[in-house]
Design a protein around this motif. Structure first.
Motif, short mmCIF file in Angstrom:
data_model
loop_
_atom_site.label_atom_id
_atom_site.label_comp_id
_atom_site.label_asym_id
_atom_site.label_seq_id
_atom_site.Cartn_x
_atom_site.Cartn_y
_atom_site.Cartn_z
N ARG A 140 2.84 7.68 20.36
CA ARG A 140 2.46 6.26 20.30
C ARG A 140 2.29 5.90 18.82
NH1 ARG A 140 2.99 3.56 24.66
NH2 ARG A 140 1.05 2.41 24.54
N TRP A 141 2.95 4.85 18.37
CA TRP A 141 2.97 4.54 16.93
C TRP A 141 2.39 3.16 16.64
CZ3 TRP A 141 7.50 6.27 13.36
CH2 TRP A 141 7.63 7.65 13.43
N LEU A 142 1.58 3.13 15.56
CA LEU A 142 1.04 1.85 15.10
C LEU A 142 1.47 1.62 13.65
CD1 LEU A 142 -2.65 2.12 16.37
CD2 LEU A 142 -0.80 0.80 17.39
N TRP A 143 1.82 0.39 13.35
CA TRP A 143 2.09 0.04 11.95
C TRP A 143 0.81 -0.53 11.37
CZ3 TRP A 143 3.18 -4.86 9.18
CH2 TRP A 143 3.61 -4.62 7.86
N ARG A 144 0.31 0.11 10.29
CA ARG A 144 -0.95 -0.32 9.68
C ARG A 144 -0.61 -1.08 8.40
NH1 ARG A 144 -5.04 -2.69 8.11
NH2 ARG A 144 -7.03 -1.63 7.76
N CYS A 145 -0.85 -2.37 8.40
CA CYS A 145 -0.52 -3.19 7.23
C CYS A 145 -1.80 -3.40 6.40
CB CYS A 145 0.03 -4.53 7.70
SG CYS A 145 0.37 -5.65 6.34
N HIS A 146 -1.75 -3.00 5.13
CA HIS A 146 -2.95 -3.13 4.29
C HIS A 146 -2.85 -4.32 3.35
CE1 HIS A 146 -4.78 0.80 5.28
NE2 HIS A 146 -3.53 1.17 5.48
N PHE B 214 11.70 -3.89 12.35
CA PHE B 214 11.14 -2.55 12.52
C PHE B 214 9.77 -2.63 13.20
CE2 PHE B 214 13.81 -2.25 8.65
CZ PHE B 214 14.76 -1.35 9.13
N VAL B 215 8.93 -3.51 12.66
CA VAL B 215 7.54 -3.59 13.13
C VAL B 215 7.48 -3.92 14.63
CG1 VAL B 215 5.38 -4.89 12.87
CG2 VAL B 215 6.66 -4.18 10.85
N SER B 216 8.39 -4.76 15.09
CA SER B 216 8.38 -5.20 16.49
C SER B 216 8.56 -4.05 17.47
CB SER B 216 9.51 -6.20 16.75
OG SER B 216 9.38 -7.28 15.90
N ARG B 217 9.08 -2.94 16.97
CA ARG B 217 9.33 -1.81 17.88
C ARG B 217 8.18 -0.81 17.92
NH1 ARG B 217 14.16 0.54 15.76
NH2 ARG B 217 14.42 -1.06 14.18
N TYR B 218 7.13 -1.08 17.18
CA TYR B 218 5.94 -0.21 17.24
C TYR B 218 5.16 -0.51 18.52
CZ TYR B 218 6.38 1.64 12.48
OH TYR B 218 6.79 2.33 11.37
N ASP B 219 4.21 0.38 18.83
CA ASP B 219 3.35 0.13 20.00
C ASP B 219 2.22 -0.83 19.66
OD1 ASP B 219 4.61 2.00 21.90
OD2 ASP B 219 4.04 3.49 20.39
N GLY B 220 2.06 -1.12 18.39
CA GLY B 220 1.04 -2.07 17.98
C GLY B 220 0.99 -2.16 16.47
N ALA B 221 0.31 -3.18 15.96
CA ALA B 221 0.16 -3.33 14.51
C ALA B 221 -1.32 -3.54 14.21
CB ALA B 221 0.97 -4.52 14.02
N ILE C 4 4.16 -7.37 20.07
CA ILE C 4 3.38 -6.15 20.31
C ILE C 4 1.89 -6.47 20.12
CG2 ILE C 4 5.20 -4.52 19.65
CD1 ILE C 4 3.91 -4.43 16.84
N PRO C 5 1.00 -5.63 20.67
CA PRO C 5 -0.44 -5.89 20.45
C PRO C 5 -0.80 -5.78 18.97
CG PRO C 5 -0.10 -4.20 22.14
CD PRO C 5 1.24 -4.46 21.52
N GLN C 6 -1.74 -6.61 18.56
CA GLN C 6 -2.19 -6.56 17.17
C GLN C 6 -3.69 -6.28 17.13
OE1 GLN C 6 -0.34 -9.64 14.58
NE2 GLN C 6 0.66 -10.33 16.45
N PHE C 7 -4.09 -5.42 16.23
CA PHE C 7 -5.49 -5.02 16.14
C PHE C 7 -6.05 -5.38 14.76
CE2 PHE C 7 -3.19 -2.15 18.94
CZ PHE C 7 -3.97 -2.17 20.09
N LEU C 8 -7.35 -5.59 14.74
CA LEU C 8 -8.03 -5.88 13.47
C LEU C 8 -8.85 -4.66 13.07
CD1 LEU C 8 -9.22 -7.85 11.28
CD2 LEU C 8 -10.99 -8.40 12.96
N MET C 9 -8.68 -4.20 11.85
CA MET C 9 -9.49 -3.07 11.37
C MET C 9 -9.80 -3.27 9.89
SD MET C 9 -8.61 0.99 11.55
CE MET C 9 -8.16 1.11 13.26
N TYR C 10 -11.08 -3.33 9.56
CA TYR C 10 -11.43 -3.41 8.14
C TYR C 10 -11.30 -2.02 7.52
CZ TYR C 10 -13.89 -7.84 9.10
OH TYR C 10 -14.23 -9.11 9.46
N PRO C 11 -10.85 -1.94 6.29
CA PRO C 11 -10.89 -0.66 5.57
C PRO C 11 -12.34 -0.21 5.30
CG PRO C 11 -9.27 -2.13 4.65
CD PRO C 11 -10.14 -2.96 5.56
N SER C 12 -12.48 0.86 4.55
CA SER C 12 -13.84 1.39 4.36
C SER C 12 -13.96 2.18 3.08
CB SER C 12 -14.18 2.32 5.52
OG SER C 12 -13.31 3.45 5.47
N ILE C 13 -15.20 2.43 2.70
CA ILE C 13 -15.46 3.34 1.57
C ILE C 13 -16.31 4.51 2.07
CG2 ILE C 13 -15.37 1.50 -0.15
CD1 ILE C 13 -18.54 1.87 -0.23
N ASP C 14 -16.21 5.61 1.32
CA ASP C 14 -17.00 6.78 1.69
C ASP C 14 -18.21 6.88 0.76
OD1 ASP C 14 -18.12 9.18 2.21
OD2 ASP C 14 -16.24 10.30 2.23
#
Ligand code: UDP
Length: 403
Positions: free
Chosen positions: A139-145, A162-169, A182-192
């Motif tokens: 299962r593949w997701l394209w992560r756009c930063h 290309f992106v349209s063929r992923y399982d999600g972005a 495709i489904p789209q998800f929201l994810m904030y980046p982070s710091i350690d």
């Protein structure tokens, strides 16, 4: 300094209450599953920064995590930097040969890298065409930063195929979402908070770094840490500083470096060196990729931190400075707008004059400035730490594997 091994337990007292137990719970059903990350550089920029820190934590949870890096040619990196610029709205001349090189290098790399995994996260445009080589069961997701809110149509249409063929972005902000099937998800980046970049330092360590670069410690320091990239607007930073300097004694530090996948940095660096050449209170530091303690120390020593970008996917440097209790003044773009709460944790600005005005406001109101910094730290703890990011990935993995 200690060499104590950092484990998930190390975050128990730092992350919001319950976070670490929640992560263990989420990971229970993912043991022995695998996750593959692919990007285009192992050092320089926020993506590499985050992957370095996340990989050991996945593995500690007994998830088989692998990070592969695409190897390019100068023409490939030139092409993908042009993609990057035009996805962020700039006009670029991208020739047929460049599109061809992009496809060819994706094919060559995809054939060389083992792509077997339960879930793969393909980061940014550079390896997006790997999708042609996706194993069937994975299962593949394209992560756009990047800030893709107003891309140049032609490049986006090319990539969209290309992106349209992923399982999600996955995007970093709701406003970056695209029309996609495709489904789209929201994810904030982070710091350690435990990395060399962000861990606590003694004042001795901070002073040593200032001394190393001959930066005065007896007057306020304005800082921007960024790759030398035009979208980070280092020229605008120098101009804002020059307006401030007419009234407030201060110095400016522009600390940056290159990334192996960014061939444009040197031009930007030369431009700002030229602009700064007549002012001995401007310090331009071209740092190596492992200068984490140095950046940490500079962020701690700063009075005001800037991130005056004109486009910004997220801007990890904002969260880094906020974690150190600094109010941040940032361009009112992209991820900066979700990190800075206007008038509470810092200010977003739209012009050089606005930036200068807010720098002066913070320099002239030190108590208010440190109260804002405290709020900034708390806000970062609750929203932008690596533990939250890890739990987002685990939740996504669980959803994709079950689906
Ligand atoms: N950074 C660094 N050295 C530099 C410039 C930047 O280590 O010379 C780090 C910075 O501290 C941050 C990351 O690289 O962790 C940059 O991430 P951000 O999201 O701010 O910007 P990007 O470079 O990904 O556009």
């Amino acid at each position: 300094m200690t060499n104590e091994k950092i484990t998930l337990e190390s975050y128990r007292e730092i992350a919001p209450k319950g976070t670490v137990d929640f992560i263990y719970k989420l990971a229970e059903n993912l043991k022995k599953k695998s996750i593959l990350h692919v990007n285009s550089t192992r050092s320089g920029g926020g993506v590499a920064e985050m992957l370095h820190r996340l990989m050991p934590l996945f593995n500690e949870l007994e998830i088989r995590a692998r990070w592969e890096v695409l190897k390019g040619t100068p023409l490939f990196y030139k092409t993908t930097k042009s993609f990057h610029n035009s996805l962020q709205g700039a006009a670029e001349n991208i020739t047929q040969d460049m599109y061809k090189e992009y496809k060819l290098l994706n094919e060559q790399n995809a054939r060389e890298i083992s792509l077997e995994s339960d879930v793969a996260i393909i980061h940014d445009p550079q390896p997006a065409a790997f999708i042609d080589y996706k194993p069937k069961t994975s299962r593949w997701l394209w992560r756009c930063h990047i800030d893709i809110s107003s891309p140049q149509r032609r490049v986006w249409q090319f990539l969209r195929d290309f992106v349209s063929r992923y399982d999600g972005a996955i995007f970093s902000l709701p406003s970056f979402a695209q029309k996609l099937p495709i489904p789209q998800f929201l994810m904030y980046p982070s710091i350690d908070p435990l990395s060399d970049k962000n861990k606590d330092l003694t004042s001795d360590q901070v002073n040593k770094v200032l001394a190393k670069y001959d930066i005065p410690s007896d007057r306020p320091m304005i800082l921007q840490v960024s790759r030398f990239d035009k979208f980070k607007d280092p020229v605008g930073v120098i101009e804002a500083y020059k307006l401030v300097k007419k009234y407030n004694d201060c110095c400016l530090v522009l600390a940056g470096g290159g990334a192996t996948d960014d061939p444009e940095g040197i031009e930007v660096l030369n431009t700002i060196k030229e602009l700064a050449s007549k002012d001995k209170d401007i310090f331009i530091l071209d740092l190596p990729p492992d200068a984490n303690i140095e950046i940490n120390a500079l962020q701690r020593a700063a009075t005001v931190v800037l991130q005056k970008s004109t486009k910004e996917g997220f801007g990890l440097t904002v969260a880094e400075a906020m974690w150190k209790g600094k109010p941040v003044i940032g361009g009112a773009v992209g991820g900066i707008t979700v990190q800075i709460i206007y008038g509470e944790t810092g200010f977003t600005v739209n012009s050089i004059e606005g930036c200068a005005y807010r720098i002066r406001y913070l320099l002239n109101n030190p108590e208010l400035s440190s109260a804002m910094g405290e709020k900034a730290k708390d806000y970062t703890r609750r929203n932008f730490l690596i533990t939250r990011h890890l739990s987002d990935y685990l939740a996504l993995m669980a959803t994709l594997i079950e689906a």
